[in-house]
Write a protein that holds these residues in place. Structure first.
Motif, PDB file in Angstrom:
ATOM      1  N   GLU A 146       0.833  -1.211   0.000  1.00 42.27           N
ATOM      2  CA  GLU A 146       0.000   0.000   0.000  1.00 42.27           C
ATOM      3  C   GLU A 146       0.867   1.261   0.000  1.00 42.27           C
ATOM      4  O   GLU A 146       1.805   1.350   0.794  1.00 42.27           O
ATOM      5  CB  GLU A 146      -0.889  -0.031   1.246  1.00 42.27           C
ATOM      6  N   TYR A 191      -5.647  -6.456  -4.751  1.00 40.29           N
ATOM      7  CA  TYR A 191      -5.157  -5.087  -4.532  1.00 40.29           C
ATOM      8  C   TYR A 191      -5.952  -4.112  -5.390  1.00 40.29           C
ATOM      9  O   TYR A 191      -6.584  -4.496  -6.372  1.00 40.29           O
ATOM     10  CB  TYR A 191      -3.653  -4.973  -4.867  1.00 40.29           C
ATOM     11  N   ASP A 192      -5.911  -2.845  -4.984  1.00 41.99           N
ATOM     12  CA  ASP A 192      -6.478  -1.768  -5.812  1.00 41.99           C
ATOM     13  C   ASP A 192      -5.332  -0.894  -6.280  1.00 41.99           C
ATOM     14  O   ASP A 192      -4.298  -0.784  -5.599  1.00 41.99           O
ATOM     15  CB  ASP A 192      -7.471  -0.918  -4.996  1.00 41.99           C
ATOM     16  N   THR A 237      -3.377   1.191  -3.595  1.00 44.58           N
ATOM     17  CA  THR A 237      -4.158   1.846  -2.539  1.00 44.58           C
ATOM     18  C   THR A 237      -4.759   0.851  -1.544  1.00 44.58           C
ATOM     19  O   THR A 237      -5.315   1.238  -0.523  1.00 44.58           O
ATOM     20  CB  THR A 237      -5.289   2.697  -3.158  1.00 44.58           C
ATOM     21  N   ARG A 238      -4.704  -0.446  -1.878  1.00 47.98           N
ATOM     22  CA  ARG A 238      -5.129  -1.508  -0.951  1.00 47.98           C
ATOM     23  C   ARG A 238      -4.413  -2.792  -1.327  1.00 47.98           C
ATOM     24  O   ARG A 238      -4.250  -3.072  -2.506  1.00 47.98           O
ATOM     25  CB  ARG A 238      -6.644  -1.746  -1.072  1.00 47.98           C
TER      26      ARG A 238
END
Ligand SMILES: O=C(O)CCC(=O)C(=O)O
Ligand SMILES: [Fe+2]
Length: 227
Positions: A89, A127-128, A165-166
């Motif tokens: 992240e 994940y983002d 971002t994640r």
């Protein structure tokens, strides 16, 4: 030319890579970056001479060896042993162009980087963010692929990795020296090969059209390849 190749690794191979990578040491990704890209690079990597990296490198090289689409798109002459990276992240890689020549530490092995590749080892739902953004001849392309799939693109392209971002994005990445260094010529050859494959679905292999197209494909490679 940018080509996405599905299922370069089997699900078992992806799982094995993940298992080994879970248990290994990670260091700052700046260790293999050039002067400009070191300032742009915020990720982690497995040290390239570590036993884990060498073992998984072999696994990826074997998978590349059985992949016809990679052979057709990259026309590989030499492949730099695949490396492994990870973006947790907040990590990212700002816009850069890869170094033109890479030397494998401790050996006389050097390659000109013609084709860059990212082989994804995380699935998209893990994940983002983390898109690989590539400025291609046909505009900017944003790439995120399932685990085991790979993108190949010209090493001359400006590219970046958006912030994660994640979750965490894991991948193998590497460079190939192609027998045909010009991306335009490689693109023509790839499209030509794909058309021959299409033609062979309906025409017999001894059909004069298939023979003629195959001969011309090889004769073009003979004209353009540098070994
Ligand atoms: O992580 C990626 O997909 C690309 C990595 C990259 O561009 C590099 O290491 O030069
Ligand atoms: Fe890069």
């Amino acid at each position: 030319m940018l080509v996405c190749i599905a299922e370069v690794l089997t699900p078992d191979e992806v799982a094995y890579c993940r298992e080994v990578l879970e248990a290994t040491e990670w260091v700052d990704g700046k260790v293999t970056a050039g002067e400009q890209s070191a300032k742009a690079k915020f990720n982690l990597q497995v040290p390239e001479q570590s036993p884990q990296s060498r073992e998984l490198s072999e696994l990826v090289l074997k998978a590349l060896g059985r992949n016809q689409t990679f052979a057709s798109a990259a026309l590989p002459l030499r492949v730099y042993p695949p490396l492994f990276n990870r973006y947790d992240e907040g990590m990212r890689f700002h816009a850069h162009v890869d170094n033109s020549i890479r030397a494998l530490p401790g050996t006389g092995f050097r390659i000109r980087t013609d084709v860059s590749s990212t082989l994804f080892l995380s699935d998209c739902d893990e994940y983002d963010g983390g898109e690989l953004v590539i400025q291609d001849t046909y505009g900017t392309q944003s790439i995120r692929l399932p685990a085991g799939h790979m993108v190949v693109y010209p090493s001359s392209s400006l590219h970046s990795v958006n912030p994660v971002t994640r979750g965490s994005r894991w991948a193998s990445f590497f460079w190939t020296q192609s027998a045909v260094k010009d991306d335009g010529q490689r693109t023509l050859l790839y499209n030509f090969d794909m058309s021959i494959i299409e033609a062979r679905k309906t025409l017999p292999d001894d059909h004069p059209a298939v023979l003629g197209l195959t001969a011309t494909y090889h004769n073009l490679i003979r004209q353009w390849a540098e070994l």
